[in-house]
Scaffold this active site. Structure first.
Site, short mmCIF file in Angstrom:
data_model
loop_
_atom_site.label_atom_id
_atom_site.label_comp_id
_atom_site.label_asym_id
_atom_site.label_seq_id
_atom_site.Cartn_x
_atom_site.Cartn_y
_atom_site.Cartn_z
N ASP A 1 0.84 -1.20 0.00
CA ASP A 1 0.00 0.00 0.00
C ASP A 1 0.88 1.25 0.00
O ASP A 1 0.60 2.23 -0.68
CB ASP A 1 -0.91 0.00 1.24
CG ASP A 1 -1.64 -1.32 1.38
OD1 ASP A 1 -2.55 -1.58 0.58
OD2 ASP A 1 -1.26 -2.12 2.25
N HIS B 1 -4.62 -3.50 6.38
CA HIS B 1 -4.39 -3.71 4.95
C HIS B 1 -5.74 -4.13 4.35
O HIS B 1 -6.01 -5.31 4.12
CB HIS B 1 -3.33 -4.80 4.74
CG HIS B 1 -3.22 -5.21 3.29
ND1 HIS B 1 -2.80 -4.34 2.31
CD2 HIS B 1 -3.48 -6.38 2.67
CE1 HIS B 1 -2.82 -4.96 1.14
NE2 HIS B 1 -3.23 -6.20 1.33
P1 NAD Z 1 -1.70 -18.40 -4.33
O1 NAD Z 1 -3.04 -19.04 -4.25
O2 NAD Z 1 -1.03 -18.27 -5.65
O3 NAD Z 1 -0.69 -19.17 -3.37
C1 NAD Z 1 -1.02 -19.48 -2.07
C2 NAD Z 1 -0.28 -20.75 -1.73
O4 NAD Z 1 -0.48 -20.99 -0.34
C3 NAD Z 1 -0.78 -21.98 -2.49
O5 NAD Z 1 0.31 -22.67 -3.07
C4 NAD Z 1 -1.44 -22.80 -1.39
O6 NAD Z 1 -1.36 -24.20 -1.62
C5 NAD Z 1 -0.60 -22.38 -0.18
N1 NAD Z 1 -1.21 -22.70 1.10
C6 NAD Z 1 -2.52 -22.78 1.44
N2 NAD Z 1 -2.64 -23.17 2.71
C7 NAD Z 1 -1.40 -23.34 3.21
C8 NAD Z 1 -0.89 -23.74 4.46
N3 NAD Z 1 -1.69 -24.07 5.46
N4 NAD Z 1 0.45 -23.80 4.61
C9 NAD Z 1 1.28 -23.49 3.60
N5 NAD Z 1 0.84 -23.13 2.38
C10 NAD Z 1 -0.47 -23.04 2.19
O7 NAD Z 1 -1.84 -16.97 -3.61
P2 NAD Z 1 -0.87 -15.72 -3.68
O8 NAD Z 1 -1.28 -14.87 -4.82
O9 NAD Z 1 0.54 -16.16 -3.57
O10 NAD Z 1 -1.35 -14.95 -2.35
C11 NAD Z 1 -1.09 -15.46 -1.09
C12 NAD Z 1 -1.74 -14.61 -0.02
O11 NAD Z 1 -1.18 -13.31 0.00
C13 NAD Z 1 -3.24 -14.39 -0.19
O12 NAD Z 1 -3.85 -14.46 1.09
C14 NAD Z 1 -3.33 -12.99 -0.73
O13 NAD Z 1 -4.59 -12.41 -0.46
C15 NAD Z 1 -2.23 -12.33 0.05
N6 NAD Z 1 -1.73 -11.05 -0.44
C16 NAD Z 1 -1.39 -10.11 0.49
C17 NAD Z 1 -0.88 -8.88 0.09
C18 NAD Z 1 -0.53 -7.80 1.09
O14 NAD Z 1 -0.24 -6.68 0.65
N7 NAD Z 1 -0.50 -8.04 2.39
C19 NAD Z 1 -0.71 -8.62 -1.27
C20 NAD Z 1 -1.05 -9.60 -2.20
C21 NAD Z 1 -1.58 -10.82 -1.77
C1 LMR Z 2 -3.54 -6.61 -2.53
O1 LMR Z 2 -3.59 -5.57 -1.84
O2 LMR Z 2 -3.30 -6.58 -3.75
C2 LMR Z 2 -3.70 -7.94 -1.86
O3 LMR Z 2 -3.97 -7.81 -0.51
C3 LMR Z 2 -4.67 -8.82 -2.54
C4 LMR Z 2 -6.08 -8.36 -2.29
O4 LMR Z 2 -6.89 -9.17 -1.85
O5 LMR Z 2 -6.35 -7.19 -2.52
#
Ligand code: NAD
Ligand code: LMR
Length: 354
Positions: A164, A202
């Site tokens: 962000d 967030h």
């Molecule tokens: P993705 O679905 O591509 O990958 C997630 C992975 O986590 C998958 O491989 C899944 O099998 C694995 N997983 C599920 N449960 C698990 C467990 N108990 N232990 C270990 N691994 C496990 O998703 P992504 O795009 O990599 O996003 C991951 C997370 O990050 C999501 O929750 C998304 O919303 C979040 N995210 C946060 C931010 C932020 O700014 N804070 C930004 C983008 C995404």
């Molecule tokens: C983001 O900010 O891009 C991630 O947290 C994914 C979402 O759910 O918005």
């Protein structure tokens, strides 16, 4: 022999290691752009059992990078194995939100993951481990994780709002660029915009605050962004909403949540935590609230922080306008609600098990 001067390898955990964010993050770690070019690392890659074949492919690619800082790579579905003696952890693994969902809709699906991983951290990780929670809802997941790892200081758990912050910084640089285009040489590069703050969750209640931001303009030195933009209606309106809804906008366009930018932000967050912030330049991190700025204690709230010797301090004494106060209160309230909901989910799961 150059290797002789290198430090001992540290164990770095990435959960969700077979997922999209990890795919961009792992390269940064292996290349030394987070823990530095003199710090060899052992990667501990945690994902769920059905993803082990996919994860094996990621391991092959890591080997094929042929990067000298990368030592041992261990793929596993066992949190106890992954967190053993870990010095840093990126908790990415969780279900991402889909179009139309708010991040808090993920609570039910994801809270249990962070309870289990908190328990594994408690048993197996180093007590000085730095934990960065990326998986959503990141703030509340970090709180839960810390709660189940009581022997690790709560300052060692943080949630990511750096994406962000990066979004806000880029939006301000772009606005200043357009505004100053008649004086092209004054256009600031994105890294010259500093001290924009992300307060709170967030989520779409976060408060991206440019009131304290400054931009270094060539030939002019440091100017206040709010004076240079000179448009409070934009700062409190379009700018704020664009950053609050940026994650959703990326999902709507990509049909998947942001990954490249999220991985870059995770690297930025951990690098600053490890090496410290530059003098006079703060960054935003979700940390367990100590009550600063009248925020309730025991929620993970994003504050501006300075970091030195791997320890952060919340920046104190910033002036909070009435507008800012109302925004801080909204996002704090949402975090209190998420905390209550998370406890409820965990309590009902525990009673189902008994
Ligand atoms: P993705 O679905 O591509 O990958 C997630 C992975 O986590 C998958 O491989 C899944 O099998 C694995 N997983 C599920 N449960 C698990 C467990 N108990 N232990 C270990 N691994 C496990 O998703 P992504 O795009 O990599 O996003 C991951 C997370 O990050 C999501 O929750 C998304 O919303 C979040 N995210 C946060 C931010 C932020 O700014 N804070 C930004 C983008 C995404
Ligand atoms: C983001 O900010 O891009 C991630 O947290 C994914 C979402 O759910 O918005």
């Amino acid at each position: 022999d150059k290797k002789a001067v290198l430090a001992e390898p540290i164990n770095v955990v990435v959960t969700g290691a077979a997922g999209q964010i990890a795919y961009s993050l792992l390269y940064q770690l292996a290349a030394g752009s987070v823990f530095g070019p003199e710090q060899p690392i052992n990667l501990r890659l945690l994902d769920i059992k059905p993803m082990m074949d996919v994860l094996q492919g990621v391991v092959m690619e890591l080997e094929d990078l042929a990067l000298p800082l990368l030592r041992d790579v261990l793929p596993t579905a066992d949190a106890g194995v992954a967190f053993k003696d870990a010095a840093a952890a990126f908790l990415v693994g969780a279900m991402p939100r889909k179009q139309g969902m708010e991040r808090k809709d993920l609570l039910a699906a994801n809270v249990k993951i962070f309870k289990d991983q908190g328990e594994a951290l408690e048993k197996f990780a180093r007590k000085d481990i730095k934990v960065l929670v990326v998986g959503n809802p990141a703030n509340t997941n970090a709180l839960i994780c810390s709660h189940y790892a009581p022997s690790i200081p709560k300052e060692n758990f943080t949630a990511m709002t750096r994406l962000d912050q990066n979004r806000a910084q880029a939006a301000l640089a772009s606005r200043l660029g357009v505004q100053l285009c008649s004086e092209m040489e004054l256009t600031p590069l994105v890294d010259k915009v500093k001290n924009v703050i992300i307060w709170g969750n967030h989520s779409s209640t976060q408060y991206p605050d440019a009131a304290h931001a400054v931009a270094d303009l060539p030939g002019k030195g440091s100017v206040k962004v709010s004076s240079a933009v000179n448009d409070n209606a934009w700062l409190n309106g379009e700018f704020l909403e664009t950053i609050q809804k940026r994650g959703a906008a990326v999902i709507a366009a990509r049909k998947m949540s942001s990954a490249m930018s999220a991985a870059k932000a995770a690297g930025d967050h951990m690098r600053d935590w490890w090496f410290g912030t530059k003098p006079g330049q703060w960054v935003s991190m979700g940390v367990v609230s100590d009550g600063s700025y009248g925020i309730p204690k025991d929620v993970v709230f994003s504050f501006p922080v300075n970091i030195k010797d791997k320890k952060f301090e919340i920046v104190q004494g910033l002036e909070i306008s009435d507008f800012a106060r109302s925004k801080l209160d909204i996002t704090a309230k949402e975090l209190e609600e998420e905390r209550a909901e998370a406890h409820q989910i965990i309590t009902s799961e525990l009673s189902n098990c008994n």
